[in-house]
Write a protein that holds these residues in place. Sequence first.
Motif, PDB file in Angstrom:
ATOM      1  N   ARG A 194       0.591  -1.453  -0.089  1.00  0.00           N
ATOM      2  CA  ARG A 194      -0.053  -0.011  -0.114  1.00  0.00           C
ATOM      3  C   ARG A 194       0.971   1.299  -0.047  1.00  0.00           C
ATOM      4  N   ASN A 195       1.895   1.111   0.574  1.00  0.00           N
ATOM      5  CA  ASN A 195       2.848   2.383   0.763  1.00  0.00           C
ATOM      6  C   ASN A 195       4.257   1.862   0.403  1.00  0.00           C
ATOM      7  N   PRO A 196       4.507   1.542  -1.025  1.00  0.00           N
ATOM      8  CA  PRO A 196       5.708   0.578  -1.297  1.00  0.00           C
ATOM      9  C   PRO A 196       7.068   1.450  -1.160  1.00  0.00           C
ATOM     10  N   VAL A 197       8.020   1.011  -0.895  1.00  0.00           N
ATOM     11  CA  VAL A 197       9.410   1.353  -0.780  1.00  0.00           C
ATOM     12  C   VAL A 197      10.399   0.713  -1.573  1.00  0.00           C
ATOM     13  N   VAL A 198      11.528   0.968  -2.106  1.00  0.00           N
ATOM     14  CA  VAL A 198      12.386   0.000  -2.973  1.00  0.00           C
ATOM     15  C   VAL A 198      13.916   0.379  -2.419  1.00  0.00           C
ATOM     16  N   THR A 199      14.701  -0.595  -2.370  1.00  0.00           N
ATOM     17  CA  THR A 199      15.876  -0.333  -1.893  1.00  0.00           C
ATOM     18  C   THR A 199      16.857  -0.023  -3.040  1.00  0.00           C
ATOM     19  N   PRO A 200      18.025   0.401  -2.867  1.00  0.00           N
ATOM     20  CA  PRO A 200      18.911   0.746  -4.098  1.00  0.00           C
ATOM     21  C   PRO A 200      19.299  -0.663  -4.818  1.00  0.00           C
ATOM     22  N   HIS A 201      18.968  -1.871  -4.423  1.00  0.00           N
ATOM     23  CA  HIS A 201      19.300  -3.288  -5.178  1.00  0.00           C
ATOM     24  C   HIS A 201      18.250  -3.711  -5.681  1.00  0.00           C
ATOM     25  N   ASN A 246      22.687   5.168 -12.222  1.00  0.00           N
ATOM     26  CA  ASN A 246      22.228   5.037 -10.791  1.00  0.00           C
ATOM     27  C   ASN A 246      20.846   5.402 -10.591  1.00  0.00           C
ATOM     28  N   ASP A 247      20.432   6.097 -11.268  1.00  0.00           N
ATOM     29  CA  ASP A 247      18.926   6.666 -11.106  1.00  0.00           C
ATOM     30  C   ASP A 247      17.760   5.654 -11.619  1.00  0.00           C
ATOM     31  N   ILE A 248      18.392   4.853 -12.093  1.00  0.00           N
ATOM     32  CA  ILE A 248      17.571   3.454 -12.805  1.00  0.00           C
ATOM     33  C   ILE A 248      17.650   2.276 -11.979  1.00  0.00           C
ATOM     34  N   ILE A 249      16.713   1.926 -11.163  1.00  0.00           N
ATOM     35  CA  ILE A 249      16.724   0.847 -10.416  1.00  0.00           C
ATOM     36  C   ILE A 249      16.139  -0.274 -10.738  1.00  0.00           C
ATOM     37  N   PRO A 250      16.598  -1.297 -11.387  1.00  0.00           N
ATOM     38  CA  PRO A 250      15.706  -2.658 -11.947  1.00  0.00           C
ATOM     39  C   PRO A 250      14.931  -3.174 -10.757  1.00  0.00           C
ATOM     40  N   LEU A 251      13.599  -3.387 -10.871  1.00  0.00           N
ATOM     41  CA  LEU A 251      12.914  -3.966  -9.960  1.00  0.00           C
ATOM     42  C   LEU A 251      12.903  -5.346 -10.103  1.00  0.00           C
ATOM     43  N   THR A 252      13.197  -6.225  -8.951  1.00  0.00           N
ATOM     44  CA  THR A 252      13.282  -7.428  -8.978  1.00  0.00           C
ATOM     45  C   THR A 252      11.921  -8.077  -8.886  1.00  0.00           C
ATOM     46  N   ARG A 253      11.717  -9.390  -9.827  1.00  0.00           N
ATOM     47  CA  ARG A 253      10.227  -9.751  -9.868  1.00  0.00           C
ATOM     48  C   ARG A 253      10.401 -10.856  -9.214  1.00  0.00           C
ATOM     49  N   THR A 309       0.789  -2.642 -19.512  1.00  0.00           N
ATOM     50  CA  THR A 309       0.655  -3.266 -18.458  1.00  0.00           C
ATOM     51  C   THR A 309       1.872  -4.053 -17.716  1.00  0.00           C
ATOM     52  N   LEU A 310       1.683  -3.628 -16.431  1.00  0.00           N
ATOM     53  CA  LEU A 310       3.176  -4.343 -15.755  1.00  0.00           C
ATOM     54  C   LEU A 310       2.727  -5.590 -15.163  1.00  0.00           C
ATOM     55  N   GLY A 311       3.682  -6.315 -15.010  1.00  0.00           N
ATOM     56  CA  GLY A 311       3.374  -8.069 -14.300  1.00  0.00           C
ATOM     57  C   GLY A 311       4.835  -8.539 -14.292  1.00  0.00           C
ATOM     58  N   ASN A 312       4.600  -9.839 -13.489  1.00  0.00           N
ATOM     59  CA  ASN A 312       5.775 -10.501 -13.353  1.00  0.00           C
ATOM     60  C   ASN A 312       6.677 -11.028 -14.901  1.00  0.00           C
ATOM     61  N   SER A 313       5.780 -10.922 -15.687  1.00  0.00           N
ATOM     62  CA  SER A 313       6.505 -11.457 -17.053  1.00  0.00           C
ATOM     63  C   SER A 313       6.999 -10.061 -17.839  1.00  0.00           C
ATOM     64  N   VAL A 314       7.045  -8.753 -16.975  1.00  0.00           N
ATOM     65  CA  VAL A 314       7.399  -7.869 -17.841  1.00  0.00           C
ATOM     66  C   VAL A 314       8.445  -7.021 -17.026  1.00  0.00           C
ATOM     67  N   PRO A 315       9.781  -6.866 -17.384  1.00  0.00           N
ATOM     68  CA  PRO A 315      10.796  -6.277 -16.720  1.00  0.00           C
ATOM     69  C   PRO A 315      10.566  -4.741 -16.470  1.00  0.00           C
ATOM     70  N   SER A 316      10.652  -4.345 -15.171  1.00  0.00           N
ATOM     71  CA  SER A 316      10.404  -2.977 -15.075  1.00  0.00           C
ATOM     72  C   SER A 316      11.486  -2.425 -14.127  1.00  0.00           C
ATOM     73  N   ALA A 317      11.437  -0.978 -13.980  1.00  0.00           N
ATOM     74  CA  ALA A 317      12.384  -0.220 -13.263  1.00  0.00           C
ATOM     75  C   ALA A 317      11.795   0.740 -12.570  1.00  0.00           C
ATOM     76  N   VAL A 318      12.392   1.260 -11.634  1.00  0.00           N
ATOM     77  CA  VAL A 318      12.013   2.459 -10.743  1.00  0.00           C
ATOM     78  C   VAL A 318      12.985   3.797 -11.011  1.00  0.00           C
ATOM     79  N   LEU A 319      12.163   4.901 -11.426  1.00  0.00           N
ATOM     80  CA  LEU A 319      13.008   6.014 -11.588  1.00  0.00           C
ATOM     81  C   LEU A 319      13.231   6.689 -10.226  1.00  0.00           C
ATOM     82  N   ARG A 320      14.596   6.869  -9.773  1.00  0.00           N
ATOM     83  CA  ARG A 320      14.877   7.368  -8.394  1.00  0.00           C
ATOM     84  C   ARG A 320      14.328   8.758  -8.070  1.00  0.00           C
ATOM     85  N   SER A 321      14.439   9.748  -8.915  1.00  0.00           N
ATOM     86  CA  SER A 321      13.951  11.046  -8.680  1.00  0.00           C
ATOM     87  C   SER A 321      12.352  11.286  -8.324  1.00  0.00           C
ATOM     88  N   THR A 322      11.752  10.519  -9.135  1.00  0.00           N
ATOM     89  CA  THR A 322      10.154  10.594  -8.901  1.00  0.00           C
ATOM     90  C   THR A 322       9.662   9.177  -8.309  1.00  0.00           C
TER      91      THR A 322
END
Length: 298
Positions: A54-61, A268-275, A225-238
Amino acid sequence: MTRHGKNATASSVYSYHEKQKDTEQSSYGTQAARLGKDSVKDFDACCLTLQPCRNPVVTPHGYLYEKEAILEYIVHKKRLLAKQSKLYDKQRKQEEKEMKELAQAEHRSKVEKFMKHEKSIVSKSNEAFKTKTEEKTVEIKPSTSQVFDKYDKNVPSFWIPALTPQAKEAKIKKPDSKVYCPMSNKPIKMKDLIPVKFTPIADRDKKTSMISKKDRWMCAVTHDTLGNSVPSAVLRSTGDVVTLECVDKIIRKNGMRHPVTDEVMSENDIIPLTRGGTGFASTNEVLDSKSYRPVIMA
């Protein structure tokens, strides 16, 4: 033991299929299974609670957590480290006290030995005119304690206080001051957690809750559409979540500029999200589960 197939009753070959069937029915051998799609978490689920965030956060890894869960984990670990540090300091002070007492005891023993040696230096009376018949030899019998000290290794009794073993407490190792991520085992801090902003899919069905929907989120730029089969990443700034295809074809080809705010970014501002997993071998690394059991010896 299972029977052979219809056309292999006289065969001496123990086939792989028969071996696997016997392993399942018996209590011997290692069982291996392939984890399916239902056995792995979703890409938007917390790595601790395994529930949608509900309030997600991601680590640098690239590991996603619920903010409340990961903060509670960090605080709990810090309390344990503080408790272990107090125990370690107490143990260190006790060791210093024991070493000091040993040094004082050694100093006292040296002083007593010196004083005893000094007192023993006394001039003896001249007894040259005393006959040998008048001399009496006195045989000093060793005490029981001296016998035990001399033959302490051969004493069979276990209940002698001098030979009773002493149980010492296990020493506490110096605790580490860092808190490590439960997934990557790398140092983690509260300030390193990056808020994540998922873009919900524009769906007309407003009665169904967001958690109950199968497809919940989409790319902030391409609206895929995002899902487990779609590789995604988090932009650090926003904190926006985009697909890696968007990163390769839009962000990198546009001079590493943010597609929404037009800010200049770095790698470094592009963090690949682990699926979590899809069940396909090309997507995940570890999907095999093994149960080790005793092996029958023929």
